[in-house]
Every structure is written in structure tokens, then in C-alpha cells.
Design an enzyme around this catalytic site. Structure first.
Site, short mmCIF file in Angstrom:
data_model
loop_
_atom_site.label_atom_id
_atom_site.label_comp_id
_atom_site.label_asym_id
_atom_site.label_seq_id
_atom_site.Cartn_x
_atom_site.Cartn_y
_atom_site.Cartn_z
N ASN A 1 44.91 34.90 47.52
CA ASN A 1 45.48 33.93 46.59
C ASN A 1 46.49 34.66 45.72
O ASN A 1 46.12 35.38 44.80
CB ASN A 1 44.35 33.33 45.74
CG ASN A 1 44.87 32.40 44.66
OD1 ASN A 1 46.06 32.05 44.65
ND2 ASN A 1 44.00 31.99 43.75
N TRP A 2 47.75 34.46 46.06
CA TRP A 2 48.81 35.19 45.34
C TRP A 2 49.00 34.67 43.91
O TRP A 2 49.67 35.30 43.11
CB TRP A 2 50.14 35.08 46.08
CG TRP A 2 50.20 35.81 47.38
CD1 TRP A 2 49.17 36.43 48.05
CD2 TRP A 2 51.37 35.99 48.20
NE1 TRP A 2 49.63 36.98 49.22
CE2 TRP A 2 50.98 36.72 49.34
CE3 TRP A 2 52.71 35.59 48.09
CZ2 TRP A 2 51.87 37.07 50.35
CZ3 TRP A 2 53.60 35.93 49.08
CH2 TRP A 2 53.18 36.67 50.20
N LYS A 3 48.46 33.50 43.62
CA LYS A 3 48.66 32.85 42.31
C LYS A 3 50.17 32.73 42.02
O LYS A 3 50.94 32.60 42.98
CB LYS A 3 47.89 33.60 41.22
CG LYS A 3 46.41 33.79 41.61
CD LYS A 3 45.53 34.26 40.50
CE LYS A 3 44.11 34.43 41.03
NZ LYS A 3 43.16 34.83 39.99
N HIS B 1 40.40 25.76 41.79
CA HIS B 1 40.32 27.13 41.26
C HIS B 1 40.01 27.07 39.76
O HIS B 1 40.46 26.16 39.07
CB HIS B 1 41.64 27.86 41.52
CG HIS B 1 41.54 29.32 41.27
ND1 HIS B 1 41.59 29.86 40.01
CD2 HIS B 1 41.34 30.36 42.12
CE1 HIS B 1 41.45 31.18 40.10
NE2 HIS B 1 41.29 31.50 41.36
N GLU C 1 41.23 28.58 37.36
CA GLU C 1 42.43 28.54 36.51
C GLU C 1 42.95 27.11 36.40
O GLU C 1 43.44 26.69 35.36
CB GLU C 1 43.49 29.49 37.07
CG GLU C 1 43.09 30.95 36.82
CD GLU C 1 43.53 31.93 37.89
OE1 GLU C 1 44.41 31.61 38.69
OE2 GLU C 1 42.95 33.03 37.92
N GLU D 1 33.50 31.96 42.76
CA GLU D 1 34.28 32.86 41.92
C GLU D 1 33.75 32.80 40.49
O GLU D 1 34.13 31.91 39.72
CB GLU D 1 35.76 32.45 41.93
CG GLU D 1 36.39 32.46 43.31
CD GLU D 1 37.89 32.67 43.24
OE1 GLU D 1 38.37 33.59 43.90
OE2 GLU D 1 38.58 31.93 42.51
N SER E 1 37.71 40.10 41.29
CA SER E 1 37.88 41.56 41.30
C SER E 1 37.34 42.21 42.57
O SER E 1 36.76 43.29 42.52
CB SER E 1 37.25 42.19 40.05
OG SER E 1 37.85 41.66 38.88
N GLY F 1 40.07 38.70 37.73
CA GLY F 1 41.14 39.45 37.08
C GLY F 1 40.67 40.37 35.97
O GLY F 1 41.47 40.88 35.20
P1 13P Z 1 41.10 38.65 41.30
O1 13P Z 1 40.82 39.16 42.68
O2 13P Z 1 42.45 39.06 40.77
O3 13P Z 1 39.98 38.90 40.36
O4 13P Z 1 41.22 37.03 41.43
C1 13P Z 1 40.25 36.36 42.14
C2 13P Z 1 40.70 34.96 42.34
O5 13P Z 1 40.81 34.21 41.38
C3 13P Z 1 41.05 34.53 43.69
O6 13P Z 1 41.23 33.16 43.75
#
Ligand code: 13P
Length: 253
Positions: free
Chosen positions: A9-11, A98, A100, A170, A216, A176
């Protein structure tokens, strides 16, 4: 049997040129390795790069997913992208719910359910994210929180539809932050999710659904996590932005 999946997931990261470089690196890295047949690699870039990613994917081993989709079919919804559009661009997967999006854009379980419906109606596989925030874990409420999200987002589906779904656990406190759930903490929730699926749809359906861990996840901890019986792979944020790190995780099964 269910697939092993590593999805990146590149966000909201990378310019067009950087995305092009990462896809090129990823393709070269994937050419060097022989992955087991049951391993699926998925890359989820931002919308503007989906077509470029699909072009790379045609010559490589990975599949492409979007990071979001509209809950509506079509029409006057400025800025939205529909499941029909993704289908017409031959995108196979899409992340939904997600944390976020839940936290910053107010996405509820009902909205997640509507998005899942759109994706399934257009032949895409939803990657549905669930997970508790830190206060919920500290209060010992993680099992209840995840149960509510799984039920609210998915339990209106038929057993046949459920088998098209990928679930990602998650824990929000691990995203993150560099703070990964321990393999035992993750396994507990994954087993819980699978038992909820088994109670609703039967064990055979529950055994078909891939449940990914996200938060992470990196090459140094992926092997231990993926060794757990109910952890079928990872949804990777930060470490998906470097081909070498992402490939390190892909090769952790
Ligand atoms: P990180 O791997 O940066 O913690 O993010 C996880 C994530 O939100 C994947 O969707």
C-alpha cells in the site's frame, strides 16, 4: 487452499517518475526469484499510477490494486472513482476501510460494506482492513472492536462472495510507528477473525479467506509473523516503497 499474499500500500507517496522507478525495480527483482505458486504479490499505487502499474504488471508477476473506491455506482460525485472504472481499467484488487480512511475521512462500517458491494459487483477483490486503536487495546477491547468491524463490513455477504474477500488486520497503533504487533498478538486476532468467519459461513469458507497482517511489517519481522498458522501474508506500507525491502517481505514465506 488460501493464497499467501503480500500487498504493498503505497498510500499518498511518490511522484510519477519515482513510481516508474519503483515499478521497474520491482519487476527486475521479481524476475530474479522463483516464488511458490500460491504466493500472490499485489501493488496498490495511487490512482494516477494505476495504468502504468498495470502495464508493468502485464510483463511481471504482480497484480495491481487501488487504495479506495466510491460507494456509488456512477454520476455526480466529483473526485470519486467507481468500481466500474477500476474494472474497465482491469484492476483486480482494492483496499477498503483502511484505518487512515476511517480516522481522517470518517469511513464507517456501513460505508465499507457499500464499497465492498460495489467492488464485488464489478469483479474486484476487496482487501478489507480492520484493527483497533491503542486505547482500545489498552482497555482489552481488541477482539470486540475487530468483531464489530468484520460483522459490519462483511457479514451481509453470501458465502460465495465472502470467498472473494481478503481481510487485513492492521492494529492502528502499529501502523507507521515502527511498533509491530508480536506474532502471538497478531495470531490471536487472526484466529479470532477466522473463527468469526467459520461461525457465520462454515469452516471451509473460513479456511479459504486470506488474512493479512499490516503494521510496521518489514523484512526483519515478516518471517516470524508469516510462520503463524492464521497469518497469510502482509499489507505493507512504508516497506513497500523500496523494492528491496518489499521483496525481502515477499520472500519471507
Ligand atoms: P506501515 O507498514 O507503514 O506500518 O503501514 C501499514 C499499512 O497501513 C498498510 O496498509
Amino acid at each position: 487452499m488460501r493464497k499467501h499474499i503480500v500487498a504493498g500500500n503505497w498510500k499518498m507517496n511518490l511522484t510519477f517518475t519515482e513510481a516508474d522507478e519503483l515499478l521497474d525495480d520491482l519487476m527486475s527483482e521479481l524476475e530474479k526469484v522463483e516464488l511458490p505458486r500460491d504466493t500472490q504479490v499485489i501493488v496498490c499505487p495511487p490512482f494516477p499510477y494505476l495504468e502504468m502499474a498495470s502495464d508493468y504488471a502485464n510483463d511481471s508477476y504482480f497484480m495491481v490494486g487501488a487504495q479506495n473506491v466510491s460507494d456509488q455506482e456512477k454520476g455526480a460525485y466529483t473526485g470519486e472513482v467507481s468500481a466500474a472504472m477500476l474494472e474497465s481499467c482491469e484492476i483486480d484488487y482494492c483496499i477498503v476501510g483502511h484505518s487512515e480512511r476511517r480516522a481522517y475521512y470518517g469511513e464507517t462500517d456501513a460505508l465499507v460494506a457499500a464499497k465492498v458491494n460495489q467492488l464485488l459487483a464489478h469483479g474486484l477483490k476487496p482487501i478489507v482492513c480492520v484493527g483497533e486503536v491503542l486505547e482500545e487495546r489498552e482497555a482489552g477491547r481488541q477482539l470486540d472492536v475487530v468483531k464489530k468491524q468484520v460483522e459490519g463490513g462483511l457479514f451481509h455477504l453470501s458465502a460465495e462472495q465472502m470467498q472473494q474477500v481478503i481481510i487485513a488486520y492492521e492494529p492502528v497503533w502499529a501502523i507507521g510507528t515502527g511498533k509491530t504487533a508480536t506474532p502471538d498478538q497478531a495470531q490471536e486476532i487472526h484466529a479470532h477473525i477466522r473463527s468469526l468467519l467459520a461461525a457465520k459461513y462454515g469452516q471451509a469458507v473460513a479456511d479459504e479467506v486470506s488474512i493479512l497482517y499490516g503494521g510496521s511489517c518489514k523484512p526483519s519481522n515478516a518471517k516470524e509473523l508469516f510462520a503463524k498458522p492464521d497469518i497469510d501474508g502482509g499489507l505493507i506500507g512504508g516497506a513497500s516503497l523500496k523494492a528491496e525491502d518489499f521483496m525481502g517481505i515477499v520472500q519471507s514465506f
